[in-house]
Motif scaffolding. Structure first.
Motif, PDB file in Angstrom:
ATOM      1  N   ARG A  11       0.836  -1.204   0.000  1.00 38.82           N
ATOM      2  CA  ARG A  11       0.000   0.000   0.000  1.00 38.82           C
ATOM      3  C   ARG A  11       0.872   1.256   0.000  1.00 38.82           C
ATOM      4  NH1 ARG A  11      -2.744  -2.729   4.190  1.00 38.82           N
ATOM      5  NH2 ARG A  11      -2.173  -1.091   5.680  1.00 38.82           N
ATOM      6  N   ASP A  12       1.954   1.230   0.790  1.00 43.15           N
ATOM      7  CA  ASP A  12       2.845   2.390   0.829  1.00 43.15           C
ATOM      8  C   ASP A  12       3.541   2.603  -0.512  1.00 43.15           C
ATOM      9  OD1 ASP A  12       2.144   2.780   3.444  1.00 43.15           O
ATOM     10  OD2 ASP A  12       3.951   1.866   4.283  1.00 43.15           O
ATOM     11  N   ALA A  13       3.970   1.518  -1.140  1.00 43.90           N
ATOM     12  CA  ALA A  13       4.633   1.634  -2.437  1.00 43.90           C
ATOM     13  C   ALA A  13       3.658   2.179  -3.485  1.00 43.90           C
ATOM     14  CB  ALA A  13       5.188   0.277  -2.877  1.00 43.90           C
ATOM     15  N   TYR A  71       1.079   4.143  -2.843  1.00 44.90           N
ATOM     16  CA  TYR A  71       0.864   5.556  -2.526  1.00 44.90           C
ATOM     17  C   TYR A  71       2.021   6.391  -3.076  1.00 44.90           C
ATOM     18  CZ  TYR A  71       0.159   9.821   0.183  1.00 44.90           C
ATOM     19  OH  TYR A  71      -0.021  11.124   0.551  1.00 44.90           O
ATOM     20  N   ASN A  72       3.214   5.901  -2.970  1.00 45.79           N
ATOM     21  CA  ASN A  72       4.366   6.629  -3.512  1.00 45.79           C
ATOM     22  C   ASN A  72       4.282   6.752  -5.025  1.00 45.79           C
ATOM     23  OD1 ASN A  72       5.510   6.954  -0.969  1.00 45.79           O
ATOM     24  ND2 ASN A  72       6.672   5.043  -1.103  1.00 45.79           N
ATOM     25  N   LEU A  73       3.637   5.771  -5.672  1.00 41.45           N
ATOM     26  CA  LEU A  73       3.505   5.784  -7.128  1.00 41.45           C
ATOM     27  C   LEU A  73       2.479   6.814  -7.587  1.00 41.45           C
ATOM     28  CD1 LEU A  73       4.209   4.500  -9.889  1.00 41.45           C
ATOM     29  CD2 LEU A  73       2.315   2.908  -9.493  1.00 41.45           C
ATOM     30  N   ILE A  74       1.313   6.858  -6.900  1.00 41.07           N
ATOM     31  CA  ILE A  74       0.260   7.768  -7.341  1.00 41.07           C
ATOM     32  C   ILE A  74       0.411   9.149  -6.730  1.00 41.07           C
ATOM     33  CG2 ILE A  74      -1.362   5.879  -7.704  1.00 41.07           C
ATOM     34  CD1 ILE A  74      -2.727   6.600  -5.112  1.00 41.07           C
ATOM     35  N   GLY A  75       1.140   9.274  -5.611  1.00 43.03           N
ATOM     36  CA  GLY A  75       1.415  10.571  -5.011  1.00 43.03           C
ATOM     37  C   GLY A  75       0.235  11.168  -4.281  1.00 43.03           C
ATOM     38  N   ASP A  76       0.451  12.351  -3.739  1.00 44.50           N
ATOM     39  CA  ASP A  76      -0.588  13.041  -2.980  1.00 44.50           C
ATOM     40  C   ASP A  76      -1.776  13.421  -3.852  1.00 44.50           C
ATOM     41  OD1 ASP A  76       0.770  12.867  -0.624  1.00 44.50           O
ATOM     42  OD2 ASP A  76       1.772  14.802  -0.853  1.00 44.50           O
ATOM     43  N   ASP A  77      -1.541  13.656  -5.156  1.00 48.12           N
ATOM     44  CA  ASP A  77      -2.641  14.098  -6.013  1.00 48.12           C
ATOM     45  C   ASP A  77      -3.440  12.928  -6.565  1.00 48.12           C
ATOM     46  OD1 ASP A  77      -0.627  13.133  -7.563  1.00 48.12           O
ATOM     47  OD2 ASP A  77      -0.532  14.830  -8.943  1.00 48.12           O
ATOM     48  N   ASN A  78      -3.141  11.712  -6.098  1.00 51.22           N
ATOM     49  CA  ASN A  78      -3.917  10.532  -6.506  1.00 51.22           C
ATOM     50  C   ASN A  78      -4.046  10.432  -8.023  1.00 51.22           C
ATOM     51  OD1 ASN A  78      -4.410   9.611  -3.881  1.00 51.22           O
ATOM     52  ND2 ASN A  78      -6.155  10.989  -3.657  1.00 51.22           N
ATOM     53  N   LYS A  79      -2.909  10.371  -8.711  1.00 46.58           N
ATOM     54  CA  LYS A  79      -2.915  10.252 -10.169  1.00 46.58           C
ATOM     55  C   LYS A  79      -3.791   9.075 -10.592  1.00 46.58           C
ATOM     56  CE  LYS A  79       1.818  11.998 -10.470  1.00 46.58           C
ATOM     57  NZ  LYS A  79       3.219  11.631 -10.761  1.00 46.58           N
ATOM     58  N   SER A  80      -4.682   9.347 -11.534  1.00 45.10           N
ATOM     59  CA  SER A  80      -5.659   8.329 -11.913  1.00 45.10           C
ATOM     60  C   SER A  80      -5.153   7.402 -12.996  1.00 45.10           C
ATOM     61  CB  SER A  80      -6.949   9.009 -12.397  1.00 45.10           C
ATOM     62  OG  SER A  80      -6.685   9.833 -13.524  1.00 45.10           O
ATOM     63  N   LEU A  81      -4.127   7.800 -13.756  1.00 45.73           N
ATOM     64  CA  LEU A  81      -3.702   6.987 -14.892  1.00 45.73           C
ATOM     65  C   LEU A  81      -3.179   5.609 -14.484  1.00 45.73           C
ATOM     66  CD1 LEU A  81      -3.714   7.165 -17.931  1.00 45.73           C
ATOM     67  CD2 LEU A  81      -1.374   8.028 -17.859  1.00 45.73           C
ATOM     68  N   PRO A  82      -2.309   5.494 -13.466  1.00 42.70           N
ATOM     69  CA  PRO A  82      -1.871   4.138 -13.074  1.00 42.70           C
ATOM     70  C   PRO A  82      -3.044   3.259 -12.649  1.00 42.70           C
ATOM     71  CG  PRO A  82      -0.428   5.795 -12.112  1.00 42.70           C
ATOM     72  CD  PRO A  82      -1.591   6.523 -12.698  1.00 42.70           C
ATOM     73  N   TYR A  83      -3.950   3.801 -11.872  1.00 44.09           N
ATOM     74  CA  TYR A  83      -5.100   3.019 -11.415  1.00 44.09           C
ATOM     75  C   TYR A  83      -5.995   2.646 -12.593  1.00 44.09           C
ATOM     76  CZ  TYR A  83      -9.416   1.813  -8.992  1.00 44.09           C
ATOM     77  OH  TYR A  83     -10.540   1.169  -8.554  1.00 44.09           O
ATOM     78  N   SER A  84      -6.253   3.607 -13.483  1.00 44.90           N
ATOM     79  CA  SER A  84      -7.087   3.333 -14.652  1.00 44.90           C
ATOM     80  C   SER A  84      -6.484   2.242 -15.512  1.00 44.90           C
ATOM     81  CB  SER A  84      -7.274   4.615 -15.462  1.00 44.90           C
ATOM     82  OG  SER A  84      -7.907   4.338 -16.689  1.00 44.90           O
ATOM     83  N   THR A  85      -5.169   2.266 -15.681  1.00 39.83           N
ATOM     84  CA  THR A  85      -4.502   1.239 -16.487  1.00 39.83           C
ATOM     85  C   THR A  85      -4.691  -0.146 -15.872  1.00 39.83           C
ATOM     86  OG1 THR A  85      -2.845   2.866 -17.175  1.00 39.83           O
ATOM     87  CG2 THR A  85      -2.301   0.538 -17.505  1.00 39.83           C
ATOM     88  N   ALA A  86      -4.466  -0.250 -14.558  1.00 40.13           N
ATOM     89  CA  ALA A  86      -4.584  -1.542 -13.886  1.00 40.13           C
ATOM     90  C   ALA A  86      -6.015  -2.066 -13.952  1.00 40.13           C
ATOM     91  CB  ALA A  86      -4.121  -1.420 -12.436  1.00 40.13           C
ATOM     92  N   VAL A  87      -6.988  -1.210 -13.635  1.00 41.61           N
ATOM     93  CA  VAL A  87      -8.381  -1.649 -13.600  1.00 41.61           C
ATOM     94  C   VAL A  87      -8.865  -2.049 -14.981  1.00 41.61           C
ATOM     95  CG1 VAL A  87     -10.734  -0.846 -13.193  1.00 41.61           C
ATOM     96  CG2 VAL A  87      -8.965  -0.359 -11.528  1.00 41.61           C
ATOM     97  N   THR A  88      -8.577  -1.216 -15.981  1.00 43.59           N
ATOM     98  CA  THR A  88      -9.040  -1.523 -17.341  1.00 43.59           C
ATOM     99  C   THR A  88      -8.438  -2.833 -17.835  1.00 43.59           C
ATOM    100  OG1 THR A  88      -9.227   0.841 -17.805  1.00 43.59           O
ATOM    101  CG2 THR A  88      -9.203  -0.641 -19.691  1.00 43.59           C
TER     102      THR A  88
END
Length: 979
Positions: A36-38, A40-57
């Motif tokens: 979870r910490d790793a 969070y470090n990837l998406i940062g404080d601004d909660n970048k949506s692209l990494p999450y969108s890529t994984a979910v899609t």
């Protein structure tokens, strides 16, 4: 209310019992803190949506769709197992994309620690029934992933059998016709004339079926059965050739797992919807993608911006293509994006706006992003809800255990706008005489005068600011209905003339075109000086309110201008914003009436002419809202409260409303505005006395009369909650709750008698982050989390700054359609000989839930005002598939476009007394709250909130800065941010 003759419930609320999910399994991974910490470090404080969108899609397409990855990497749940290699592969690529690598480069990477840790997390196969064991006297406690996975399972069950459709046929009986005087109507031969009358309804024996398929969100779609102008054919074969002919929509059934207060099982809330399909993906935010059947759900996927076109996450599609996934689906997505880009390129070359025509229903169907003009209206209709209940019973049989609701024994005080009982003859005579069939809802002039005096004034002065003679005439007509004894309005009031309306009430009309006009370069202070005397003449003992004309400005975004910058420019340009702020600084409340109707489809705007008497609802509502802003409360509230069998108890309470809203993000993405408004409604000790209302905001810091709170609040900017010590969202919400505690402490110590009790109403959905006691899971016990800075409930704080005594009750309101039950038409009687069914299509009664322990909760069902205004019968006898697109032509030939019209179902308001003091009857509080929804201060119909909460919210909604995203100095968003 018990089950009706067909064995159906009165709401679409199922208990989620172990029997319902027997044998159902899911595959689950619970990730450790290191992962979870790793992440969070990837998406940062601004909660970048692209990494999450890529994984979910990727995971949705790869595994069939029934998969959910928690945004913060708490867990991963799916109905099908997901291999370790799949997770290792996609997370490795996501991390590579973040480093700027291409897809070909990322697949050659050595899997980084995050990808290795995600893949190494054990995958458990768990029985869902393990988490449904009821806890005696306690709320259900289910893990978060259950609320995602259960709707998948239920929707798959409901899709196993076809959905049966039928319409309702009228049962016609012949009754003797009568003349206007009541005598029998005879034909030329002296024989009695008969007319047809509908005496009941029965189900059409000619039935058909449609097939629903599951979607990945946990709902169902009638994918192969769209409705629209091409599909809803008129019986007479009339051709329908319009620009909107290609537009279509689909029926969707939503399935949501929630909890409800003091129900031992989680509940399944079912509802029906109309999902309208957009013509393009460029302006859509999400899309459905059909995978080809074979038990696979229709995928719901978010669209991300790729240049000027929105499309399915391109990184995920590249990975799927490498994995040789369904090429037909991927090729269609690529073709659609390319076709739309070509349209945009041609439009830019021709310097015109790109327009799209909705293609034939295909495997990709983007969703309409907002409620625009469309060939298919919103709402499935009430009959569809009844058919859904029958379908659930057919599919689930004895496994379907419903939550039952009984009608609370009470009556509502009549309102002026209620339909008056009259004979057909009297109705005809009143129509012919041009008289109104009901009251508009204006309070009696004597009540207005009494309320003005109770606020410490001797007179009321209404100043009408106008610049179109048609608007001035509409104002005169509305005032004539509100003050029928006034003689001065029958003449032509001249500029500055003071017209007597009633005892202690006057009106003056002023042409103030320059002051009211749009434009950022108008010196409104200078224009004010020209009419200031009309306000100043009132004197210190006169309460003043302004009724102003306005219009919607025709303003367009400039090239390169962000949405936030455009909103700020519009605010400075819009005369309504500027005049409201100006008048507020002068201590004058205001309301506005639109005098110009904006044009549509290229037509020019048109002046609004005075409608027939009784039909100018916009003007009537503005005048009623002006009364509310002035703090004028008539005797309806006292009569409504006095209707209760425990009226004395109800009259001895002060009713507090707490409205909280979080404004949009500011430019730094962290600090947000939290708007807090509290109101207090003070009943009179004398049953025939006058009620009063005060309000509190953090900017004012004390309780002041409601009208004064409006002007003070609207004269200043929204306050930012950024000056406290809180760094996290939880801490900032706790600080907002401290503001409320300060308001309540001041109310108890400065505004109330020592022996007076008070109750609080608030919206539980908007306030749940402020007080932990509002959560359903906490209803059976009081949690004691020492690390949580929040108090249990408002008024329950401890220590310095807390009110000296707790409220007698905290009433949680909830109007969120996804969390409250949906009412269905109830069949009350079946006569086998003629298949006659007595159907209660609507219900406006208060219903009490049969809970398993603790305090009950109530649901007040409401008929939407638009339902009545636009023909509520639409959708009660047919479904959208049978809707008639109507016929254009002359007024005599024109027919209703049933397909385009909105179809309304009942709305619902949950009323739940969360905490009630000893000696206070919770049922009395529920009934009183319902009555304060039914009788409003300044609205001709029932409101979703009771009077104090409604008034608090309205004070916020009328603010000139409402929905501003940032102060001027902080407007540095990019175009993507603004979207």
């Amino acid at each position: 209310m018990t089950d009706n003759a067909l064995g159906l419930p009165n709401t679409l609320t199922l208990r989620c019992t172990p029997a319902l999910l027997e044998g159902q399994k899911v595959h689950l991974r619970i990730f450790a803190k290191a992962e979870r910490d790793a992440w969070y470090n990837l998406i940062g404080d601004d909660n970048k949506s692209l990494p999450y969108s890529t994984a979910v899609t990727y995971l949705k397409f790869k595994t069939g769709g029934y998969v959910y990855l928690d945004k913060y990497l708490e867990y991963l749940v799916s109905l099908e197992p997901i291999s370790d290699d799949t997770l290792r592969h996609v997370f490795s690529c996501i991390i590579g994309y973040g480093a700027g690598l291409s897809t070909d480069q990322t697949v050659l990477l050595e899997p980084p620690p995050l990808a290795q840790g995600v893949a190494a997390t054990p995958q458990q196969t768990v029985e869902m029934t393990r988490f449904l064991t009821p806890r005696e006297g306690r709320q259900p406690k289910c893990p978060n992933w259950m609320y995602v996975a259960v709707p998948w399972v239920i929707s798959k069950m409901l899709a196993e059998k076809p959905f049966t459709l039928y319409d309702l046929l009228p049962i016609i009986t012949k009754v003797p016709a009568k003349e206007k005087d009541g005598s029998p109507k005879l034909d030329e031969h002296g024989e009695q004339v008969y007319k047809n009358r509908t005496s009941g309804w029965k189900a059409n024996p000619n039935r058909r079926t449609v097939t629903y398929v599951p979607d990945s969100r946990g709902g169902l779609l009638a994918w192969d059965h769209p409705f629209g102008r091409k599909y809803n054919v008129r019986d007479d074969g009339t051709a329908v050739n319009t620009a909107s002919e290609a537009q279509y929509a689909m029926s969707r059934i939503s399935v949501a797992m929630k909890t409800q207060p003091n129900i031992a099982d989680p509940v399944i809330l079912l509802d029906a919807h109309v999902t309208r399909i957009h013509s393009n993906m460029r302006f859509a935010k999400s899309s459905y993608v059909y995978q080809g059947g074979d038990g696979l759900p229709v995928l719901h996927t978010e669209l991300v911006r790729n240049g000027t076109v929105r499309q399915v996450n391109q990184r995920a599609l590249e990975l799927l293509a490498r994995d040789a996934m369904n090429l037909e689906v991927l090729d269609e997505l690529a073709r659609r994006a390319a076709d739309e880009q070509a349209v945009i390129d041609r439009a830019e070359a021709d310097d015109v706006f790109a327009s799209f025509i909705t293609p034939e229903p295909g495997i990709t169907r983007p969703l309409l992003p907002k409620n625009d003009n469309f060939a298919v209206g919103t709402g499935p209709g009430t009959l569809h809800l009844r058919l859904l209940a029958e379908h659930v019973k057919k599919v689930l049989g004895t496994k379907a255990a419903w939550v039952h609701f009984d009608v609370e024994p009470m009556t509502f005080e009549g309102r002026p706008t209620d339909k008056q009982k009259m004979s057909p003859q009297e109705r005809t005579l009143r129509v012919e005489a041009g008289e109104l069939l009901h009251s508009i809802g204006f309070p009696p002039p004597a009540d207005i005068s009494a309320s003005v005096r109770a606020q410490g004034f001797e007179q009321l002065r209404i100043v009408c600011l106008w610049y179109r003679h048609s608007t001035r005439l509409r104002m005169i007509n509305a005032l004539s209905i509100a003050f029928p004894e006034s003689k001065g309005l029958t003449a032509d009031p001249q500029q500055g003339d003071e017209i007597h309306l009633a005892e202690g009430i006057h009106v003056v009309f002023c042409n103030a075109e320059r002051l009211l006009s749009h434009g950022a370069d108008i010196d409104r202070e200078l224009e004010w000086k020209g009419i200031a005397d009309d306000f100043a003449k009132a004197g210190p003992g006169v309460l003043v309110g302004a009724w102003c004309e306005t219009e919607i400005p025709e303003l367009k975004r400039q090239p390169g201008e962000t949405a936030a910058q455009f909103a700020l420019r519009a605010e400075r340009y819009d005369g309504k914003f500027q005049v409201r702020r100006l008048l507020a600084t002068k201590g004058i409340v205001s309301q506005f009436t639109k005098g110009l109707q904006p044009g549509t489809f290229g037509r020019a705007s048109s002046e609004i002419s005075p409608p027939k008497p009784g039909k100018d609802h916009a003007a009537y509502m503005a005048l009623l809202d002006l009364n509310r802003s002035l703090g004028i409360i008539d005797q309806r509230l006292a009569r409504a409260i006095g209707k209760d069998r425990r009226a004395d108890d109800a009259r001895n309470l002060v009713y507090v409303g707490i409205h909280v809203r979080r404004q949009a993000k500011t430019a730094d993405g962290k600090n947000t505005k939290r708007v807090i408004v509290a109101t207090a409604l003070f009943p009179s000790a004398d049953p025939d006395g006058v009620w009063t209302m005060k309000a509190w905001t953090p900017q004012i810091g004390q309780w002041v009369p409601y009208r004064q709170a409006i002007t003070t609040f609207h004269a200043s900017d929204f306050a930012l909650h950024v000056d406290g010590k809180g760094k996290t969202e939880k801490q900032r919400w706790a600080e907002a709750a401290e503001d409320v505690e300060a308001a309540l402490a001041s109310l108890v110590s400065d505004e109330m008698e020592p022996d007076t009790e008070y109750v609080i109403t608030l919206d539980g959905h908007s306030c749940r982050r402020m007080w932990t006691g509002l959560h359903n899971e906490n209803q059976s016990y009081q949690a004691t989390d020492i690390a949580d800075p929040r108090t249990w409930l408002p008024g329950h704080g401890k220590g310095r700054g807390a009110p000296r005594r707790k409220p007698a009750g905290v009433i949680r309101m909830n109007i969120n359609a996804e969390e409250v039950p949906q009412l269905i038409p109830v069949v009350t009687e079946v006569a086998a000989e003629d298949e006659k069914e007595g159907i209660d299509f609507t219900s406006t009664k208060l219903h009490r839930a049969r809970v398993d322990f603790g305090n009950p909760f109530w649901v007040l069902f409401n008929v939407p005002r638009n339902y009545q205004a636009k023909g509520g019968s639409l959708g009660s006898k047919i479904t959208r598939w049978d809707a008639d697109p109507g016929k254009a032509g002359d007024e005599d030939e024109r027919e209703t476009n049933e397909l385009k019209s909105p179809w309304w179902a009942m709305t619902a308001t949950e009323i739940y007394p969360v905490a009630v003091a000893d000696g206070i009857d919770s049922a009395m509080l529920a009934r009183t709250t319902a009555r304060l929804c039914h009788q409003t201060i300044a609205w001709a119909d029932r409101s979703r909130y009771p009077v104090p909460l409604h008034a608090a919210k309205q004070l916020d909604l009328d603010h000139p800065q409402y929905r501003r995203s940032a102060p001027p100095e902080e407007l540095n968003q990019t175009e993507d941010d603004a979207q």
